[in-house]
Scaffold this motif. Structure first.
Motif, PDB file in Angstrom:
ATOM      1  N   ALA A 115      26.126  26.628  59.686  1.00  0.00           N
ATOM      2  CA  ALA A 115      25.017  26.163  60.503  1.00  0.00           C
ATOM      3  C   ALA A 115      24.154  27.757  59.237  1.00  0.00           C
ATOM      4  O   ALA A 115      23.032  26.778  58.953  1.00  0.00           O
ATOM      5  CB  ALA A 115      24.919  26.944  61.878  1.00  0.00           C
ATOM      6  N   LEU A 118      24.201  24.888  55.920  1.00  0.00           N
ATOM      7  CA  LEU A 118      23.215  24.278  55.998  1.00  0.00           C
ATOM      8  C   LEU A 118      21.368  24.596  56.011  1.00  0.00           C
ATOM      9  O   LEU A 118      20.358  23.837  55.373  1.00  0.00           O
ATOM     10  CB  LEU A 118      23.303  23.363  57.598  1.00  0.00           C
ATOM     11  N   ARG A 119      21.335  26.016  56.637  1.00  0.00           N
ATOM     12  CA  ARG A 119      19.468  25.903  56.770  1.00  0.00           C
ATOM     13  C   ARG A 119      19.537  26.461  55.393  1.00  0.00           C
ATOM     14  O   ARG A 119      18.292  25.911  54.691  1.00  0.00           O
ATOM     15  CB  ARG A 119      19.651  26.910  57.784  1.00  0.00           C
ATOM     16  N   TYR A 122      19.565  23.535  52.547  1.00  0.00           N
ATOM     17  CA  TYR A 122      17.844  22.666  52.520  1.00  0.00           C
ATOM     18  C   TYR A 122      16.712  23.108  52.898  1.00  0.00           C
ATOM     19  O   TYR A 122      15.719  22.654  53.097  1.00  0.00           O
ATOM     20  CB  TYR A 122      18.502  21.239  53.899  1.00  0.00           C
ATOM     21  N   TYR A 126      14.938  21.370  55.948  1.00  0.00           N
ATOM     22  CA  TYR A 126      16.162  21.433  57.298  1.00  0.00           C
ATOM     23  C   TYR A 126      15.862  20.813  58.786  1.00  0.00           C
ATOM     24  O   TYR A 126      16.625  20.538  58.576  1.00  0.00           O
ATOM     25  CB  TYR A 126      16.847  23.065  57.548  1.00  0.00           C
ATOM     26  N   LEU A 129      16.522  16.414  58.577  1.00  0.00           N
ATOM     27  CA  LEU A 129      17.395  16.364  58.411  1.00  0.00           C
ATOM     28  C   LEU A 129      17.172  16.538  59.945  1.00  0.00           C
ATOM     29  O   LEU A 129      17.810  17.070  60.962  1.00  0.00           O
ATOM     30  CB  LEU A 129      18.757  16.891  57.601  1.00  0.00           C
ATOM     31  N   VAL A 131      19.165  15.579  63.992  1.00  0.00           N
ATOM     32  CA  VAL A 131      19.997  15.965  64.086  1.00  0.00           C
ATOM     33  C   VAL A 131      21.300  16.058  63.964  1.00  0.00           C
ATOM     34  O   VAL A 131      22.725  16.455  63.975  1.00  0.00           O
ATOM     35  CB  VAL A 131      20.056  16.511  65.764  1.00  0.00           C
ATOM     36  N   THR A 133      22.664  13.800  61.588  1.00  0.00           N
ATOM     37  CA  THR A 133      22.691  14.442  60.418  1.00  0.00           C
ATOM     38  C   THR A 133      23.356  15.844  60.068  1.00  0.00           C
ATOM     39  O   THR A 133      24.745  15.870  59.715  1.00  0.00           O
ATOM     40  CB  THR A 133      22.577  14.466  59.269  1.00  0.00           C
ATOM     41  N   ARG A 134      23.277  16.625  60.828  1.00  0.00           N
ATOM     42  CA  ARG A 134      23.567  18.110  60.735  1.00  0.00           C
ATOM     43  C   ARG A 134      24.772  18.454  61.637  1.00  0.00           C
ATOM     44  O   ARG A 134      25.583  19.024  61.376  1.00  0.00           O
ATOM     45  CB  ARG A 134      22.077  18.702  61.477  1.00  0.00           C
ATOM     46  N   MET A 138      28.372  19.452  59.588  1.00  0.00           N
ATOM     47  CA  MET A 138      29.077  20.471  60.387  1.00  0.00           C
ATOM     48  C   MET A 138      30.338  20.930  60.531  1.00  0.00           C
ATOM     49  O   MET A 138      31.568  21.034  60.945  1.00  0.00           O
ATOM     50  CB  MET A 138      28.596  20.921  61.285  1.00  0.00           C
ATOM     51  N   ILE A 165      28.040  21.583  52.361  1.00  0.00           N
ATOM     52  CA  ILE A 165      27.169  21.031  52.733  1.00  0.00           C
ATOM     53  C   ILE A 165      26.578  20.025  52.548  1.00  0.00           C
ATOM     54  O   ILE A 165      26.556  18.552  52.801  1.00  0.00           O
ATOM     55  CB  ILE A 165      26.658  21.966  54.203  1.00  0.00           C
ATOM     56  N   ILE A 169      27.032  15.749  53.117  1.00  0.00           N
ATOM     57  CA  ILE A 169      25.902  15.153  53.616  1.00  0.00           C
ATOM     58  C   ILE A 169      25.444  13.813  52.233  1.00  0.00           C
ATOM     59  O   ILE A 169      25.173  12.764  52.780  1.00  0.00           O
ATOM     60  CB  ILE A 169      24.580  15.186  54.177  1.00  0.00           C
TER      61      ILE A 169
END
Length: 176
Positions: A115, A118-119, A122, A126, A129, A131, A133-134, A138, A165, A169
């Motif tokens: 998490a 990911l933040r 992006y 972030y 994106l 939800v 896809t996130r 993950m 990540i 994606i």
């Protein structure tokens, strides 16, 4: 069904560290004994009803929970009747039920690290994106890290996970 000569018995040494937070939110180690795990499996069912369900004597249930000790026969019956993972029952490690995924501290650390990555990957984008896809990124990242045998000591840093990540994606976008 009481104990008989030669019956295998599991003793108090079977404990499991649990994470519990206090009022300030600090983690505290708590020991869960075999007796406590047996009570957890029994749940709200009375000892008498549980014994009847397993077709054993009520004293077997009571003694096992109170003494942190149980016969192999009792543990096997309990595991079969309630779909309990014997490894968890004996050691407190791994998932409680057969077929459940392990929700160990490592899995939680992997999720939190991904998490954060990911933040970091992006930044301000972030929130844009989707939800789904996130979540898919993950899940794919966690599956990959488990597959390569990541441990708490070998968990990659945020920068390396951010690259993973982004790549995940990008592959998902090209495939979809």
């Amino acid at each position: 069904m009481g104990r008989h000569a030669g019956a295998t018995s599991w003793q108090k040494c079977n404990t499991h560290d649990l994470a519990r937070t206090d009022a300030a939110g600090a983690l505290r180690g708590v020991r869960m004994t075999l007796g406590a795990r047996l009570k957890l499996v029994r749940g709200a069912t009375s000892q008498k009803a549980f014994a009847a369900e397993l077709r054993i004597h009520e004293n077997t249930v009571s003694n096992a929970e109170r003494r942190d000790s149980a016969t192999q026969e009792y543990l096997l019956k309990l595991a079969e009747a309630r779909n309990i993972n014997l490894h968890w029952l004996l050691t407190g490690h791994g998932p409680m039920r057969v077929g459940e995924s392990d929700t160990s501290l490592l899995q939680e650390k992997i999720s939190l690290a991904l998490a954060d990555a990911l933040r970091a990957a992006y930044g301000a984008r972030y929130a844009t994106l989707p939800v789904e896809t996130r979540a898919r990124a993950m899940r794919a990242g966690a599956n990959y890290l488990r597959a390569i045998g990541v441990t708490e000591r070998t968990l990659p840093d945020t920068e390396a996970l951010a690259k993973l990540i982004r790549l995940t994606i990008e592959v998902m976008r090209q495939a979809g």
